[in-house]
Design a protein around this motif. Structure first.
Motif, PDB file in Angstrom:
ATOM      1  N   ARG A   1      15.246   8.451 -27.531  1.00  0.00           N
ATOM      2  CA  ARG A   1      16.486   8.839 -26.844  1.00  0.00           C
ATOM      3  C   ARG A   1      16.480   8.430 -25.380  1.00  0.00           C
ATOM      4  O   ARG A   1      17.531   8.098 -24.803  1.00  0.00           O
TER       5      ARG A   1
ATOM      6  N   ALA B   1      20.200   4.838 -32.304  1.00  0.00           N
ATOM      7  CA  ALA B   1      19.620   6.181 -32.187  1.00  0.00           C
ATOM      8  C   ALA B   1      18.477   6.424 -33.173  1.00  0.00           C
ATOM      9  O   ALA B   1      17.495   7.096 -32.841  1.00  0.00           O
ATOM     10  N   LYS B   2      18.598   5.889 -34.393  1.00  0.00           N
ATOM     11  CA  LYS B   2      17.545   6.090 -35.392  1.00  0.00           C
ATOM     12  C   LYS B   2      16.300   5.267 -35.109  1.00  0.00           C
ATOM     13  O   LYS B   2      15.207   5.596 -35.574  1.00  0.00           O
TER      14      LYS B   2
ATOM     15  N   CYS C   1      26.593   9.627 -34.352  1.00  0.00           N
ATOM     16  CA  CYS C   1      25.737   8.881 -33.414  1.00  0.00           C
ATOM     17  C   CYS C   1      24.272   9.294 -33.510  1.00  0.00           C
ATOM     18  O   CYS C   1      23.411   8.661 -32.891  1.00  0.00           O
ATOM     19  N   LYS C   2      23.995  10.370 -34.258  1.00  0.00           N
ATOM     20  CA  LYS C   2      22.619  10.856 -34.453  1.00  0.00           C
ATOM     21  C   LYS C   2      21.931  11.209 -33.128  1.00  0.00           C
ATOM     22  O   LYS C   2      20.773  10.848 -32.877  1.00  0.00           O
ATOM     23  N   ILE C   3      22.668  11.930 -32.282  1.00  0.00           N
ATOM     24  CA  ILE C   3      22.143  12.335 -30.983  1.00  0.00           C
ATOM     25  C   ILE C   3      22.509  13.798 -30.718  1.00  0.00           C
ATOM     26  O   ILE C   3      23.333  14.381 -31.439  1.00  0.00           O
ATOM     27  N   ASP C   4      21.916  14.371 -29.690  1.00  0.00           N
ATOM     28  CA  ASP C   4      22.200  15.754 -29.299  1.00  0.00           C
ATOM     29  C   ASP C   4      23.119  15.844 -28.091  1.00  0.00           C
ATOM     30  O   ASP C   4      23.641  16.921 -27.787  1.00  0.00           O
ATOM     31  N   TYR C   5      23.274  14.728 -27.371  1.00  0.00           N
ATOM     32  CA  TYR C   5      24.149  14.735 -26.198  1.00  0.00           C
ATOM     33  C   TYR C   5      24.620  13.316 -25.914  1.00  0.00           C
ATOM     34  O   TYR C   5      24.004  12.328 -26.342  1.00  0.00           O
TER      35      TYR C   5
ATOM     36  N   ASP D   1      25.457  10.645 -22.838  1.00  0.00           N
ATOM     37  CA  ASP D   1      25.200  10.402 -21.417  1.00  0.00           C
ATOM     38  C   ASP D   1      26.515  10.408 -20.639  1.00  0.00           C
ATOM     39  O   ASP D   1      26.607  10.969 -19.550  1.00  0.00           O
TER      40      ASP D   1
ATOM     41  N   GLY E   1      24.526   4.978 -34.508  1.00  0.00           N
ATOM     42  CA  GLY E   1      23.529   5.936 -34.969  1.00  0.00           C
ATOM     43  C   GLY E   1      22.445   5.289 -35.812  1.00  0.00           C
ATOM     44  O   GLY E   1      21.248   5.566 -35.641  1.00  0.00           O
TER      45      GLY E   1
ATOM     46  N   GLN F   1      21.513   4.703 -23.031  1.00  0.00           N
ATOM     47  CA  GLN F   1      22.639   5.557 -22.697  1.00  0.00           C
ATOM     48  C   GLN F   1      23.793   5.212 -23.642  1.00  0.00           C
ATOM     49  O   GLN F   1      23.961   4.044 -24.001  1.00  0.00           O
TER      50      GLN F   1
ATOM     51  N   LEU G   1      28.727  13.495 -32.460  1.00  0.00           N
ATOM     52  CA  LEU G   1      27.290  13.667 -32.254  1.00  0.00           C
ATOM     53  C   LEU G   1      26.528  13.380 -33.543  1.00  0.00           C
ATOM     54  O   LEU G   1      25.483  12.721 -33.534  1.00  0.00           O
TER      55      LEU G   1
END
Length: 369
Positions: free
Chosen positions: A69, A64-65, A100-104, A106, A60, A73, A97
């Motif tokens: 996005r 991710a930061k 990992c600082k994500i919304d989904y 892969d 994250g 993956q 989530l």
């Protein structure tokens, strides 16, 4: 987005004394991630348990930061052994989530399925839950990582045809190994039309440090290719493989992997012959001819896992003792210490291979201790 076949496994990251992120050296890891992505590689593999629970946080912070996005993956996994209720699925997943600082995700897996873990995934309806998350857009491609027999894999794939990806342990040493059953499991995935992600292509790093005679087979053919490159390319040359994971621990390993995977070329027939020759040579160094029948374990009054300890001896003799001291210590934590052998010799009476087990247990203690 097309995925290059080298995946960044976030399980063996560079070490630091700083305990903030589970002893991960953030600066060195950041430099490795940037070098990896600069060459067009995009796939990261993490899990709730890696680096003491901090691997997802590292991803994250450093991926991710810092990257859009659509530029990467990421795969994570549900620790099914920790499930106590169906509500735990949502709770753990939402924590992942957030870390990992994500919304989904892969790709998302039920982690390390096999006898026991599969039953837990079934009990708490983990596969149905993944389909629900897919419908909500929080998981793009559901699947599972697998550590068990081909028979168990056949059962899972038959009962859950909806999964899209299976992560298997595959390398040239385990291809025909009856314990791992890599070839049988891979062929089952092909039979069921499932794409494969490959873990342990270098067998925990051991195929990067093979015996000199085996290494010479490779260097005689291509002096500039590292032993690790032969192992990774072996896995990546299989059909229907999405990605081959490498748990890279330093920039040197990363650069070596990039050098031959940036413009990946599958093995040719001559290279396959070299690997076959090296595999036979390495296997010929087996010191203890244990076939893992486990007849010796059933009658052992001390509950010593004799086949597993003999496996460590054989691995240490193939590669190096230092590579397997950690595995030996981890095995001791499970109980059944070879030092507790009472020399009843009951095991030897059950052994089809007529191994002098009591003597071999003494030798292995001298080797590892």
């Amino acid at each position: 987005m097309a995925i290059k076949k080298l995946g960044f496994g976030l399980m063996r990251l560079p070490y630091s004394e700083d305990k903030t992120y589970g002893n991960v050296d953030l600066e060195q890891t950041k430099a490795m991630i940037d070098a990896y992505m600069a060459e067009g590689f995009t796939y990261f593999d993490t899990a709730a348990v890696y680096h003491g629970g901090h691997s997802e946080e590292v991803f994250g912070e450093l991926v991710a930061k810092r990257y859009p996005r659509e530029k990467f993956q990421v795969t994570s996994k549900m620790p099914v052994w920790n499930l106590k209720s169906e509500e735990d699925l949502d709770r753990i997943f939402n924590e992942q989530l957030q870390k990992c600082k994500i919304d989904y995700f892969d790709y998302y897996f039920m982690h390390a399925l096999g006898t026991g873990n599969y039953e837990s995934a079934q009990k708490y309806h983990g596969f149905e839950w993944m389909q629900k998350m897919k419908a909500e857009g929080k998981i793009k491609h559901p699947g599972f990582s697998f550590h068990d027999s081909a028979e168990k894999l056949e059962q899972i794939l038959t009962e859950h045809p909806e999964v899209e990806l299976v992560q298997l342990q595959i390398n040239y040493m385990d291809w025909e190994d009856e314990g791992v059953q890599a070839r049988k499991c891979y062929e089952l995935c092909m039979k069921h039309g499932k794409q494969v992600a490959i873990m342990e292509p270098i067998k925990g790093g051991t195929l990067a440090n093979i015996m000199d005679d085996a290494k010479k087979i490779f260097t005689d053919y291509n002096p500039s290719a590292s032993p690790a490159s032969w192992a990774v390319r072996y896995a990546a040359s299989l059909d229907n493989v999405l990605v081959v994971l490498s748990g890279m621990s330093n920039m040197e390993q990363l650069k070596d992997n990039i050098s031959y995977m940036k413009d990946f070329v599958p093995l040719n027939d001559e290279e396959r012959a070299c690997i076959d020759k090296a595999t036979k040579l390495i296997k010929s160094t087996i010191t203890i001819p244990c076939t893992k029948c486990r007849y010796c374990v059933d009658g052992c009054p001390q509950g010593i896992n004799i086949p597993r300890f003999f496996e460590l001896v054989n691995e240490a003799n193939r590669y190096s003792v230092d590579n397997f001291k950690w595995h030996y210590k981890e095995e001791l934590k499970k109980g059944g210490n070879p030092a507790e052998c009472v020399e009843c010799h009951a095991c030897e009476g059950h052994c089809p291979q007529k191994i002098q087990i009591v003597d071999e247990l003494k030798k292995l203690r001298a080797m590892f201790e």
